[in-house]
Design an enzyme around this catalytic site. Structure first.
Site, PDB file in Angstrom:
ATOM      1  N   LYS A  13       0.828  -1.213   0.000  1.00  0.00           N
ATOM      2  CA  LYS A  13       0.000   0.000   0.000  1.00  0.00           C
ATOM      3  C   LYS A  13       0.864   1.267   0.000  1.00  0.00           C
ATOM      4  O   LYS A  13       0.650   2.169  -0.792  1.00  0.00           O
ATOM      5  CB  LYS A  13      -0.936   0.006   1.219  1.00  0.00           C
ATOM      6  CG  LYS A  13      -1.884  -1.190   1.279  1.00  0.00           C
ATOM      7  CD  LYS A  13      -2.822  -1.106   2.475  1.00  0.00           C
ATOM      8  CE  LYS A  13      -2.120  -1.173   3.821  1.00  0.00           C
ATOM      9  NZ  LYS A  13      -1.379  -2.445   4.062  1.00  0.00           N
ATOM     10  N   ARG A  87      -9.458   0.024   9.026  1.00  0.00           N
ATOM     11  CA  ARG A  87      -8.963  -1.330   9.230  1.00  0.00           C
ATOM     12  C   ARG A  87      -9.965  -2.202   9.972  1.00  0.00           C
ATOM     13  O   ARG A  87      -9.676  -3.361  10.237  1.00  0.00           O
ATOM     14  CB  ARG A  87      -7.690  -1.265  10.052  1.00  0.00           C
ATOM     15  CG  ARG A  87      -6.421  -1.720   9.326  1.00  0.00           C
ATOM     16  CD  ARG A  87      -5.282  -1.473  10.275  1.00  0.00           C
ATOM     17  NE  ARG A  87      -4.052  -2.089   9.964  1.00  0.00           N
ATOM     18  CZ  ARG A  87      -2.988  -1.459   9.454  1.00  0.00           C
ATOM     19  NH1 ARG A  87      -3.076  -0.208   9.107  1.00  0.00           N
ATOM     20  NH2 ARG A  87      -1.859  -2.108   9.294  1.00  0.00           N
ATOM     21  N   ARG A 126      11.459  -5.872   4.772  1.00  0.00           N
ATOM     22  CA  ARG A 126      11.285  -4.418   4.596  1.00  0.00           C
ATOM     23  C   ARG A 126      12.322  -3.652   5.428  1.00  0.00           C
ATOM     24  O   ARG A 126      12.584  -4.004   6.573  1.00  0.00           O
ATOM     25  CB  ARG A 126       9.866  -4.013   5.034  1.00  0.00           C
ATOM     26  CG  ARG A 126       9.650  -2.503   5.045  1.00  0.00           C
ATOM     27  CD  ARG A 126       8.196  -2.109   5.018  1.00  0.00           C
ATOM     28  NE  ARG A 126       7.442  -2.584   6.166  1.00  0.00           N
ATOM     29  CZ  ARG A 126       6.118  -2.457   6.273  1.00  0.00           C
ATOM     30  NH1 ARG A 126       5.421  -1.900   5.309  1.00  0.00           N
ATOM     31  NH2 ARG A 126       5.499  -2.925   7.341  1.00  0.00           N
ATOM     32  N   ARG A 159      11.606  -2.070  11.086  1.00  0.00           N
ATOM     33  CA  ARG A 159      10.560  -1.710  12.054  1.00  0.00           C
ATOM     34  C   ARG A 159      10.409  -2.834  13.071  1.00  0.00           C
ATOM     35  O   ARG A 159      10.440  -4.005  12.688  1.00  0.00           O
ATOM     36  CB  ARG A 159       9.219  -1.520  11.316  1.00  0.00           C
ATOM     37  CG  ARG A 159       9.028  -0.136  10.760  1.00  0.00           C
ATOM     38  CD  ARG A 159       7.836  -0.041   9.842  1.00  0.00           C
ATOM     39  NE  ARG A 159       6.596  -0.613  10.336  1.00  0.00           N
ATOM     40  CZ  ARG A 159       5.439  -0.563   9.681  1.00  0.00           C
ATOM     41  NH1 ARG A 159       5.364   0.052   8.514  1.00  0.00           N
ATOM     42  NH2 ARG A 159       4.355  -1.115  10.181  1.00  0.00           N
ATOM     43  N   ARG A 170       0.210  -9.933  13.077  1.00  0.00           N
ATOM     44  CA  ARG A 170      -0.377  -8.880  12.231  1.00  0.00           C
ATOM     45  C   ARG A 170      -1.230  -9.494  11.126  1.00  0.00           C
ATOM     46  O   ARG A 170      -2.281  -8.960  10.779  1.00  0.00           O
ATOM     47  CB  ARG A 170       0.729  -8.006  11.636  1.00  0.00           C
ATOM     48  CG  ARG A 170       1.424  -7.182  12.702  1.00  0.00           C
ATOM     49  CD  ARG A 170       2.664  -6.516  12.175  1.00  0.00           C
ATOM     50  NE  ARG A 170       2.373  -5.458  11.230  1.00  0.00           N
ATOM     51  CZ  ARG A 170       3.258  -4.970  10.378  1.00  0.00           C
ATOM     52  NH1 ARG A 170       4.475  -5.460  10.337  1.00  0.00           N
ATOM     53  NH2 ARG A 170       2.916  -4.003   9.574  1.00  0.00           N
TER      54      ARG A 170
HETATM   55  P1  ADP Z   1       2.268  -1.910   3.178  1.00  0.00           P
HETATM   56  O1  ADP Z   1       2.271  -0.401   3.142  1.00  0.00           O
HETATM   57  O2  ADP Z   1       1.053  -2.483   2.504  1.00  0.00           O
HETATM   58  O3  ADP Z   1       2.490  -2.471   4.545  1.00  0.00           O
HETATM   59  P2  ADP Z   1       4.814  -1.646   1.752  1.00  0.00           P
HETATM   60  O4  ADP Z   1       4.467  -0.770   0.591  1.00  0.00           O
HETATM   61  O5  ADP Z   1       5.581  -1.018   2.860  1.00  0.00           O
HETATM   62  O6  ADP Z   1       3.494  -2.402   2.290  1.00  0.00           O
HETATM   63  O7  ADP Z   1       5.617  -2.908   1.164  1.00  0.00           O
HETATM   64  C1  ADP Z   1       6.099  -3.929   2.031  1.00  0.00           C
HETATM   65  C2  ADP Z   1       7.483  -4.368   1.572  1.00  0.00           C
HETATM   66  O8  ADP Z   1       7.376  -5.058   0.332  1.00  0.00           O
HETATM   67  C3  ADP Z   1       8.474  -3.240   1.341  1.00  0.00           C
HETATM   68  O9  ADP Z   1       9.745  -3.719   1.720  1.00  0.00           O
HETATM   69  C4  ADP Z   1       8.398  -2.972  -0.162  1.00  0.00           C
HETATM   70  O10 ADP Z   1       9.646  -2.512  -0.652  1.00  0.00           O
HETATM   71  C5  ADP Z   1       8.096  -4.368  -0.707  1.00  0.00           C
HETATM   72  N1  ADP Z   1       7.151  -4.383  -1.841  1.00  0.00           N
HETATM   73  C6  ADP Z   1       6.081  -3.575  -2.032  1.00  0.00           C
HETATM   74  N2  ADP Z   1       5.400  -3.948  -3.130  1.00  0.00           N
HETATM   75  C7  ADP Z   1       6.043  -5.028  -3.634  1.00  0.00           C
HETATM   76  C8  ADP Z   1       5.821  -5.893  -4.760  1.00  0.00           C
HETATM   77  N3  ADP Z   1       4.763  -5.732  -5.567  1.00  0.00           N
HETATM   78  N4  ADP Z   1       6.688  -6.916  -4.960  1.00  0.00           N
HETATM   79  C9  ADP Z   1       7.723  -7.112  -4.124  1.00  0.00           C
HETATM   80  N5  ADP Z   1       7.996  -6.356  -3.044  1.00  0.00           N
HETATM   81  C10 ADP Z   1       7.170  -5.315  -2.800  1.00  0.00           C
HETATM   82  P1  AMP Z   2       0.961  -0.003   9.253  1.00  0.00           P
HETATM   83  O1  AMP Z   2       2.114   0.952   9.154  1.00  0.00           O
HETATM   84  O2  AMP Z   2      -0.214   0.417   8.418  1.00  0.00           O
HETATM   85  O3  AMP Z   2       1.380  -1.423   9.009  1.00  0.00           O
HETATM   86  O4  AMP Z   2       0.450   0.086  10.776  1.00  0.00           O
HETATM   87  C1  AMP Z   2       1.303  -0.236  11.854  1.00  0.00           C
HETATM   88  C2  AMP Z   2       0.472  -0.493  13.105  1.00  0.00           C
HETATM   89  O5  AMP Z   2      -0.230   0.710  13.481  1.00  0.00           O
HETATM   90  C3  AMP Z   2      -0.625  -1.552  12.975  1.00  0.00           C
HETATM   91  O6  AMP Z   2      -0.133  -2.877  13.159  1.00  0.00           O
HETATM   92  C4  AMP Z   2      -1.578  -1.124  14.101  1.00  0.00           C
HETATM   93  O7  AMP Z   2      -1.097  -1.482  15.379  1.00  0.00           O
HETATM   94  C5  AMP Z   2      -1.517   0.399  14.000  1.00  0.00           C
HETATM   95  N1  AMP Z   2      -2.539   0.918  13.066  1.00  0.00           N
HETATM   96  C6  AMP Z   2      -2.317   1.549  11.875  1.00  0.00           C
HETATM   97  N2  AMP Z   2      -3.480   1.875  11.297  1.00  0.00           N
HETATM   98  C7  AMP Z   2      -4.465   1.443  12.129  1.00  0.00           C
HETATM   99  C8  AMP Z   2      -5.877   1.470  12.072  1.00  0.00           C
HETATM  100  N3  AMP Z   2      -6.540   2.004  11.035  1.00  0.00           N
HETATM  101  N4  AMP Z   2      -6.566   0.914  13.104  1.00  0.00           N
HETATM  102  C9  AMP Z   2      -5.928   0.379  14.154  1.00  0.00           C
HETATM  103  N5  AMP Z   2      -4.595   0.313  14.271  1.00  0.00           N
HETATM  104  C10 AMP Z   2      -3.852   0.847  13.261  1.00  0.00           C
END
Ligand code: ADP
Ligand code: AMP
Length: 217
Positions: A13, A87, A126, A159, A170
């Site tokens: 995302k 969420r 990541r 992270r 998660r």
């Molecule tokens: P989210 O915001 O949904 O948690 P991220 O955009 O941070 O996900 O992506 C999670 C990890 O996967 C990051 O390390 C990113 O560089 C990698 N990534 C994102 N999209 C892809 C993809 N389509 N294929 C492979 N790796 C990806």
């Molecule tokens: P994310 O960066 O989106 O993966 O979010 C990291 C963490 O923040 C999640 O695992 C939750 O603990 C908290 N969080 C983020 N967005 C929400 C949401 N919309 N509702 C509840 N918790 C959230």
């Protein structure tokens, strides 16, 4: 344009939102990023969220809904992309109500679906920049110099919630509490299901095709 990107943690995302923002000029509102900023600033909200985030649970709805309603109200533009929010079905319903009160609505929901095994591998690989928030992956989307951010040279970090023991929680939280949000939106909105198992550039092409069609309406 007001859109929501749904999908499991690690579905991509944040990565795709940055590309959407660069093309369409929307404001990127990521609940996870806002919570991490609150934590870094040591605010009461950040302290309240800490234990939930570190264990892979969701921060309580009332805290998140208020935080995001404020972020949306403060936004200088009415065009935004929501990332990581809503969420839960309750958060989605509260968001709808508050948008309706302001004469707004979500125009489209883009649902990034990816398999658990794939998102788990993306999360554990990541790496994030603590200064500018840029996101990389140790194999899939590497920085130019290993371990350092392309933008500012800062040392990349993992992270705490991307460690393998938290990742499993998660994903469980996602299936139990967030997946039902897709069905909630399907009753009233246009939901675009996107195969997010593909590589990042292929996903971007599909997203842009869908969004271009929306913009030209
Ligand atoms: P989210 O915001 O949904 O948690 P991220 O955009 O941070 O996900 O992506 C999670 C990890 O996967 C990051 O390390 C990113 O560089 C990698 N990534 C994102 N999209 C892809 C993809 N389509 N294929 C492979 N790796 C990806
Ligand atoms: P994310 O960066 O989106 O993966 O979010 C990291 C963490 O923040 C999640 O695992 C939750 O603990 C908290 N969080 C983020 N967005 C929400 C949401 N919309 N509702 C509840 N918790 C959230």
């Amino acid at each position: 344009m007001r859109i929501v990107l749904l999908g499991a943690p690690g579905a991509g995302k944040g990565t795709q939102c940055k590309r959407i923002v660069a093309r369409y000029g929307l404001l990127h509102l990521s609940s996870g990023d806002i919570l991490r900023q609150e934590r870094t600033a040591g605010t009461e909200l950040g302290q309240k969220a800490q234990s939930y985030m570190d264990s892979g649970a969701l921060v309580p709805d009332e805290v998140i809904v208020e935080m995001m309603a404020e972020a949306i109200k403060k936004a200088p533009q009415v065009a935004f992309v929501l990332d990581g929010f809503p969420r839960t079905v309750n958060q989605a319903a509260e968001l709808d109500q508050s948008l309706v009160r302001d004469g707004q609505r979500i125009e489209a929901i883009l649902n990034l679906s990816a398999d658990d095994q794939i998102v788990a591998e993306r999360l554990t690989g990541r790496r994030s920049c603590p200064q500018c928030g840029a996101v990389y992956h140790v194999k899939n989307l590497k920085p130019k110099v290993e371990g350092l951010c392309d933008n500012d040279g800062a040392r990349l970090i993992q992270r705490p919630d991307d460690h393998p023991d938290v990742v499993a929680n998660r994903l469980q939280t996602y299936h139990q509490q967030t997946e039902p949000v897709v069905d909630y939106y399907k009753k009233t909105n246009s939901v675009y299901d996107i195969d997010a198992n593909k590589d990042a550039d292929e996903v971007t092409v599909i997203l842009f095709e869908n969004l271009d069609a929306l913009v030209s309406v």
